[in-house]
Motif scaffolding. Sequence first.
Motif, PDB file in Angstrom:
ATOM      1  N   ILE A 214       0.841  -1.204   0.000  1.00  0.00           N
ATOM      2  CA  ILE A 214       0.000   0.000   0.000  1.00  0.00           C
ATOM      3  C   ILE A 214       0.876   1.253   0.000  1.00  0.00           C
ATOM      4  CG2 ILE A 214      -1.704   1.314   1.329  1.00  0.00           C
ATOM      5  CD1 ILE A 214      -2.800  -1.424   2.314  1.00  0.00           C
ATOM      6  N   ALA A 215       1.989   1.205   0.763  1.00  0.00           N
ATOM      7  CA  ALA A 215       2.871   2.377   0.809  1.00  0.00           C
ATOM      8  C   ALA A 215       3.476   2.662  -0.556  1.00  0.00           C
ATOM      9  CB  ALA A 215       3.970   2.153   1.839  1.00  0.00           C
TER      10      ALA A 215
ATOM     11  N   THR B 233      -4.538   7.938  -1.845  1.00  0.00           N
ATOM     12  CA  THR B 233      -4.600   8.209  -0.416  1.00  0.00           C
ATOM     13  C   THR B 233      -3.180   8.231   0.131  1.00  0.00           C
ATOM     14  OG1 THR B 233      -5.558   7.473   1.670  1.00  0.00           O
ATOM     15  CG2 THR B 233      -4.917   5.746   0.130  1.00  0.00           C
ATOM     16  N   THR B 234      -3.047   8.291   1.446  1.00  0.00           N
ATOM     17  CA  THR B 234      -1.710   8.310   2.042  1.00  0.00           C
ATOM     18  C   THR B 234      -1.318   6.907   2.484  1.00  0.00           C
ATOM     19  OG1 THR B 234      -2.797   8.871   4.106  1.00  0.00           O
ATOM     20  CG2 THR B 234      -1.810  10.688   2.879  1.00  0.00           C
TER      21      THR B 234
ATOM     22  N   ILE C 182      11.804  13.357  -5.805  1.00  0.00           N
ATOM     23  CA  ILE C 182      10.933  12.464  -5.054  1.00  0.00           C
ATOM     24  C   ILE C 182       9.552  13.083  -4.875  1.00  0.00           C
ATOM     25  CG2 ILE C 182      11.184  13.124  -2.625  1.00  0.00           C
ATOM     26  CD1 ILE C 182      12.242  10.163  -2.306  1.00  0.00           C
ATOM     27  N   ASN C 183       8.571  12.222  -4.824  1.00  0.00           N
ATOM     28  CA  ASN C 183       7.201  12.672  -4.626  1.00  0.00           C
ATOM     29  C   ASN C 183       6.621  11.906  -3.446  1.00  0.00           C
ATOM     30  OD1 ASN C 183       4.614  13.750  -5.013  1.00  0.00           O
ATOM     31  ND2 ASN C 183       4.048  12.014  -6.308  1.00  0.00           N
ATOM     32  N   LEU C 184       6.313  12.623  -2.387  1.00  0.00           N
ATOM     33  CA  LEU C 184       5.780  11.947  -1.201  1.00  0.00           C
ATOM     34  C   LEU C 184       4.268  11.809  -1.326  1.00  0.00           C
ATOM     35  CD1 LEU C 184       7.791  13.399   1.788  1.00  0.00           C
ATOM     36  CD2 LEU C 184       8.341  11.561   0.216  1.00  0.00           C
ATOM     37  N   SER C 185       3.812  10.601  -1.095  1.00  0.00           N
ATOM     38  CA  SER C 185       2.368  10.384  -1.175  1.00  0.00           C
ATOM     39  C   SER C 185       1.672  10.847   0.098  1.00  0.00           C
ATOM     40  CB  SER C 185       2.092   8.906  -1.422  1.00  0.00           C
ATOM     41  OG  SER C 185       2.929   8.132  -0.599  1.00  0.00           O
TER      42      SER C 185
END
Lengths: 250, 594, 216
Positions: free
Chosen positions: A43-44, A55-56, B502-505
């Motif tokens: 999921i991450a 989503t996160t 980088i792309n942080l979700s």
Amino acid sequence: MPDAKEVIVRVKRQVSPKGTPYWEEFALPWRPAMNVIICLRDIAENPVTREGQRTTPISYDSNCLEEVCGSCAMLINGKARMACSALVDKLDQPIRLEPFSKFPVVRDLAVDRQFMFESLKRVKSWIPIDGTYDLGEGPRMAPETQEKAYPLSRCISCGSCLEVCPQVNDNNKFIGAAIISQVRLFNMHPTGAMHAKERIAALMEPGGIQDCANAQNCVKACPKDIPLTESIAEMNRQAWKQALVGWLVG
Amino acid sequence: MRQPKIIVVGGGLAGLMATIRIAEAGVSVDLFSIVPVKRSHSVCAQGGINAAKNQKGEGDTTWKHFDDTIYGGDFLANQPLVRRMCEAAPGIIDLLDRMGVMFNRTPEGLLDYRRFGGTMYHRTAFAGATTGQQLLYALDEQVRRHESEDRVKKYEGQTFLSAVIDGGGVCRGICAMDLRSMEVKTYPADAVIFCTGGIGAIFGRSTNSVVCTGSAQSALFQQGVDYANGEFIQVHPTAIPGEDKLRLMSESARGEGGRVWVPKNPADTRPARSIPEAERFYFLEDWYPKYGNLVPRDIATRAIHRIVYQERLGIAGQAAVYLDVTHISREVLDRKLEGILEIYEKFLGVDPREEPMKVFPAMHYTMGGMWVNSEDQATNVPGIFAAGECEYQYHGANRLGANSLVSCIFGGGLAGPAAVKYARSLEKGAESTSTGVYENERKRQEEKNQALISPDGTENPMTIWRELGDVMTEHVTVTRINKDLQTADVKIRELLERYGRINLSDRTKWSNQTLNFARELGNMLVLARVVTLGALERNESRGAHYKPDFPERDDANWLKTTRAKWRNGEIRFGYEPVDISQIPPRARRYDAAK
Amino acid sequence: MSRTATRSETDYLLRKLHSFTGVIPVGAFLAEHFWSNSYALVSRAQYDAKSQELQTIPFRVAVEWLFIFLPMLYHGGYGIYIWLRGKSNISAYPWVGNWLYTTQRYTGLIAFAYIGWHLYTERWLTHGKSTYTDVEDLLQNPYALAFMFIGVLASSFHLGVGIWNFLCKWGLAATVKAQRAAGALGATVGFAFSVIGVLIVLSFWLNWHPFDFYLK
């Protein structure tokens, strides 16, 4: 199983300690020997819900991934489990993941178990050595004593025993089986036994051993198979002897 | 007199031991850890802790322990401090015993000792098969006691970002981030001890825990702390393969009599137990008759690789060999190895008391680490000390089993008082450092966070990490070929470049594990280069570092400590002589008497 | 070490007192009560004689209050307090011990209510002079009969589980083996009390005296 090639995971999420919980569902590609940690990592890497919503990644605690650090405890299909040893193929789907309910949620599946460490302080869960300088060997110990004590010393403070205990809830701050068992461990050690009384006294404070109501869920839930109910019984005996007989015979 | 303030970063064995020693000296200490210290990676150590107590009447001595350690490390370790460690080891066992560690006992009530790899003696004290856990708990309890008496303040759930270094190049504290509030703050200190453990995560999957990223070491390296012998990576011969982690199957399984074998015919599809003795190939016993299954880890690992990749004898053609304890009685197994056998059973659903285990080597330990001096664990940056796996001092080119726990406790025990002494010797402590120094460092770290969190990237940190792990495992573990090492470095540089995009979700401000991981990843990439380039430079084979193109140890050119330095954003290598004042180097062979 | 009960131990001692009173005197009284009532299984006259004997013991009121009413009130009252502080979770963890935990709370509540009613009808309304006929008359009411069965079974169950709990919670049955034995003992007691209790109620309801052959 909806599709042999998919793993469906439902996660109870919460953005912060005061946030309102909500559920999200994920569909992940199945692989052999998957566990819940692998699902959370999937999921991450691609945090998109089953409905296609971005989503996160999910917050959760983990470290050793081999069930000795005690970090990744959570509710898996409603049961207190360690995520690392929860094998997907042995779980009913959809797999429901929830944070522990008896500890404050930090975020998503991560909870704050500081209560347990504070409790360890309360009961003086240590051997009070004079110092780390050289004082020679420790006391001799019968192998039999070691064999009894060793299983107790394997407690990983995961909190499962508190989570499943009906006596631990918002109305009742029961100290829990893990801590009681630690007191037994230290009272068993030849040096620890010299300070048994103060540990027992701490166990008799409000929220102490008396709050155990013998449902015996703890011993069933313990991932390390610690004989918790034996520990509680043993400490009960030490406690009432000290409380009721102690003032008579000293 | 000025009361010094000391910070310890990392709450594993070394960090806790350092903390206890400082608290004992009456100096206040702040203990920083990513996880609650009781959950540190030291819990994973299984087999035991070495000390030549000679309790089996075998004539073992601390000198022999010293000799085994130096020999096992292929003469790359500086000898005087290793000798001191081996001499201190029996006292460390006594101390742990007094702290209440539930070591296994003999009928007489004394500590029991088992055999481990790389020695002929019963020298390894053990508590079931969870010795590391037991030792960590013992120290954790002592620290908790000091904490309850206000000598120690714990900062759990904090990740180290950088050291605060003043204009004179002296460390004056640290900058750390709270993993819940994500707040970046500086903490002044007169001395800082780093006990930040292993670097398994740069290999993707390893036997290490999730927090073993080497991020702290790498951050310090990029601030001027030298990094030594980075290329020496121990690959443990026996681990249980898994997608999230390669779970260790302790050497104690062999110490208690476990045997490694493969079917002579790789096409043999019979269940392991029904394969007759005559049709099994006990290759370690065959190739190394003296040590048999208890050869050191690098030897066993390469033997397994040879069986699988050259002899093509892996079980059913797969990358696996049998580790067999089924001939040992259930009672003995349950008493001495229960913890580790339980792991196998739990994660594979097969009972190893009944079925031989399938195992394969896995990245396990870094012998290399932050450079420290040979007296008191100080790094080359004043005010920064290091102990435990994160420094390079004790294990040379290969670590012997059950020596890591002793080196952690010895190193931590040395670093604590050394830091106190250093802090007391300072004319001006952290309190007279200008606030601007702290504020600048905090801003610099905040800016890094901001850059990561800005929403214009495309690269997923988890993907970069996976690719890093794949390339490191393929090219920088057991067998090293210069061409492949160059390929690996090109790949890492590509990943570094992608890391910039980088792309942080997750861009939230509370308990953002993605942001923390991204920060660690940046450091992991740099450290991966240190390891890879160090391996590329070293054209010989020594201990865990094996190059088929240079199959011999080359003392004339390479009996040297690698010392990587960070200069203007580039990795530079220097080399310094090894202190071999006690035992002259000799050939290291395990197929005959040494 | 000389010790006096500190404030912080009050909670412990009250809880222990609750556990203790459950067995002595409440459990012991239940045993005595079942025993004297079982005279009804012999004959109406034997019952009345036994009843008369108990109603005429010296210091009766003091004995009743000290050894029966107050301990029961305490055990029941504190039991409710305990009940309120627990939170049953058998749907998540349907294990035997957990079932017993939950049923122990409900049976305790039922038993407490039942005993209150039982005292009211048999002790209060009869002014402490209850006879066989009084009980027999009462049981002609089907609700009273049903409540009597329920009360007897709830009390017996509560005592059986209580004995198991007592032995564990005082550390008298400490090992898994001993706790299993304690469980068996509790089950036996609970079962025996249930059977005898039901037989006694049947005796009053049906005017049935299986042991009256003694008198023939």
